[in-house]
Design an enzyme around this catalytic site. Sequence first.
Site, PDB file in Angstrom:
ATOM      1  N   ASP A  77      -9.581   6.554  -4.701  1.00  0.00           N
ATOM      2  CA  ASP A  77     -10.319   5.161  -4.744  1.00  0.00           C
ATOM      3  C   ASP A  77     -10.925   4.798  -6.071  1.00  0.00           C
ATOM      4  O   ASP A  77     -11.348   5.683  -6.711  1.00  0.00           O
ATOM      5  CB  ASP A  77     -11.488   5.418  -3.744  1.00  0.00           C
ATOM      6  CG  ASP A  77     -11.904   3.731  -3.104  1.00  0.00           C
ATOM      7  OD1 ASP A  77     -11.091   2.901  -3.386  1.00  0.00           O
ATOM      8  OD2 ASP A  77     -12.896   3.758  -2.491  1.00  0.00           O
ATOM      9  N   GLU A 181      -2.813   0.082  -3.685  1.00  0.00           N
ATOM     10  CA  GLU A 181      -3.823  -0.869  -3.471  1.00  0.00           C
ATOM     11  C   GLU A 181      -4.396  -1.301  -4.959  1.00  0.00           C
ATOM     12  O   GLU A 181      -4.676  -0.518  -5.845  1.00  0.00           O
ATOM     13  CB  GLU A 181      -4.915  -0.515  -2.648  1.00  0.00           C
ATOM     14  CG  GLU A 181      -5.820  -1.527  -2.540  1.00  0.00           C
ATOM     15  CD  GLU A 181      -7.021  -1.151  -1.434  1.00  0.00           C
ATOM     16  OE1 GLU A 181      -6.492  -1.180  -0.429  1.00  0.00           O
ATOM     17  OE2 GLU A 181      -8.328  -1.469  -1.528  1.00  0.00           O
TER      18      GLU A 181
END
Length: 391
Positions: A77, A181
């Site tokens: 992340d 992402e």
Amino acid sequence: MLSPLGLTPSFGFGDRLGLATPGHIVSVRGTKFAPIFAQQSVRENARTGRTPQQVLDDARRAVDAAKWDAPWGADADHLKTVEDILPFVEAGYTFFTVDPGEHVDNAADSDPLSILKRKAASFINWDHLSMLYLDQNGEQVWGNFEAVSLQRAMVKYGNAIQHAVSMFQYLSELTDAFDFEVSVDETDSPTTPLEHFFIANELTRLGVRFTSLAPRFIGRFEKGVDYIGDLNALDAELAKHAAVTAHFGTYKLSLHSGSDKFSVYPLIAKYWGGLIHVKTAGTSYLEALRVLAKCTPDLFLKIYELGCEYYEIDKRTYHVSAQLDQLPSTDDLPSLLDHFHAREMLHVTFGSTLAQFGAEIKQVLMKHETAYLEGLRTHFEKHLQLLQTSA
Ligand SMILES: [Zn+2]
């Protein structure tokens, strides 16, 4: 089976202690969501002293023990630099979230036209972009683009998009099947629907196969608490963002700081149905503290005190607005975990807390394993049910 999840609806469970996955499994089982059981940012790993491999191993152990046999993912992340990537690839992560926020020119929102023009001219591809986005009269081809709004979008996000492209290309050299992402949720100002379109269109045009995109929405998405802002305004804004994602149809809308946004979930479900990814991180840690508040109040109070001491320093890189002078009294312990200011304060001071009390906290959670599992189940079932209920 650890694998990329593609466009399946998905839900990310961050776990700062390495003990929450059993609770995440019972919450997500039987829902339409594919889970991300391992999800840590570089920032979180630095603060918890864990490596990407440890985070993944902790999740995998729980997955094996629970005999979870459906696909699940592991999210590296908020990767900011190319150097951040390799340890996560080596550990076997399947989902890579690139945060090019440091390359966003936030001043572009308010730059006077002269400065804007000068900045736009420094982009070598400005002429090419004008041709792509504007017709001969300088009018919009799509949405509301005109020369000025195109310049603002390019100056604001142009370098960030380039950075995301570099990150994607580097990853593609290392591995071939992965979810990618792009998140701009931690930038200083909201992403307008037009900017959202520009980012998605540029990424697509430049060959980035992204599976999700996280804009920053209007209002405040703070850590561990419900949405702060005008829900009707948000509803109208989300409708425009939904028009953008529908135009492409190739990626999921990703909601960051996604825990506890109970008033927003029905809107997300209304506009995106299952084409979503939702990330939660510290809320599982708060459920761990709830177990402590019930079972070992003395330890909880020490953590609370430590949090108060470090809050002003630890909050710096997070979106929170809690104030120490608004904290509730500690008379009614478990329900203190439902208090806005206490939640935010505890949420962002996890690094300082774990450095001092990590081992003790883990011992308590292992001893009260069922209480932790049930707490997580109740908490996340509420999230997942609302995400399946349209407004
Ligand atoms: Zn984020």
